[in-house]
Design an enzyme around this catalytic site. Structure first.
Site, PDB file in Angstrom:
ATOM      1  N   HIS A   1      42.263  30.317  33.793  1.00 45.26           N
ATOM      2  CA  HIS A   1      43.319  31.155  33.221  1.00 45.26           C
ATOM      3  C   HIS A   1      43.293  31.013  31.709  1.00 45.26           C
ATOM      4  O   HIS A   1      43.212  29.896  31.184  1.00 45.26           O
ATOM      5  CB  HIS A   1      44.706  30.683  33.683  1.00 45.26           C
TER       6      HIS A   1
ATOM      7  N   HIS B   1      38.281  29.603  38.971  1.00 39.10           N
ATOM      8  CA  HIS B   1      38.671  30.526  37.914  1.00 39.10           C
ATOM      9  C   HIS B   1      39.383  29.757  36.805  1.00 39.10           C
ATOM     10  O   HIS B   1      39.924  28.685  37.023  1.00 39.10           O
ATOM     11  CB  HIS B   1      39.550  31.666  38.435  1.00 39.10           C
TER      12      HIS B   1
END
Length: 136
Positions: free
Chosen positions: A103, A101
């Site tokens: 951010h 992922h």
């Protein structure tokens, strides 16, 4: 591919509710439930990859192109002064959820969030050693 024990896979499957900012066939972008700043988002590939090293290069490229587009939109919508684009790999680097992922953290001058480190030094011997190792 999904991991039944992965919280992000559960979010992507709809088993855990999320605030979806954007979605396409390969990615979902959600608001972080524990944000560093108002508007903190996570870019999640819909397939499970534990980190950047396990992800196909084409998908990594698409993830960062999407990060660039969303960062521009974030700046426009939120009027932030800057944006951290953070992607951690492995526990030693701060990864806590082992599903790739990215951010996106909106930043304002003087917000005191952090995400910095004290610069160290690089000796001539270390520089030479590293250049030799990486040139192989």
């Amino acid at each position: 591919m999904t991991d039944k024990n992965c919280i992000f896979c559960k979010i992507l499957a709809g088993d855990i509710p999320s605030a979806v900012v954007y979605e396409d066939e390969e990615f979902k972008i959600i608001l972080d439930v524990g944000p560093a700043a108002k508007g903190h988002m996570l870019i999640l590939p819909k397939e499970h990859y534990s980190d950047i090293l396990t992800m196909p290069e084409e998908l990594v490229a698409k993830a960062f192109i999407l990060a660039k587009k969303m960062a521009a939109k974030m700046e426009s919508v939120l009027g932030c002064d800057g944006i951290n684009v953070v992607q951690n790999n492995h526990e030693a680097a701060g990864q806590t959820v082992f599903h790739f992922h990215i951010h996106l953290i909106p930043r304002m001058k003087h917000d005191k969030i952090g995400v910095t480190w004290k610069p160290g030094t690089l000796s001539d011997a270390d520089r030479k050693d590293l250049l030799e190792k990486f040139s192989r």
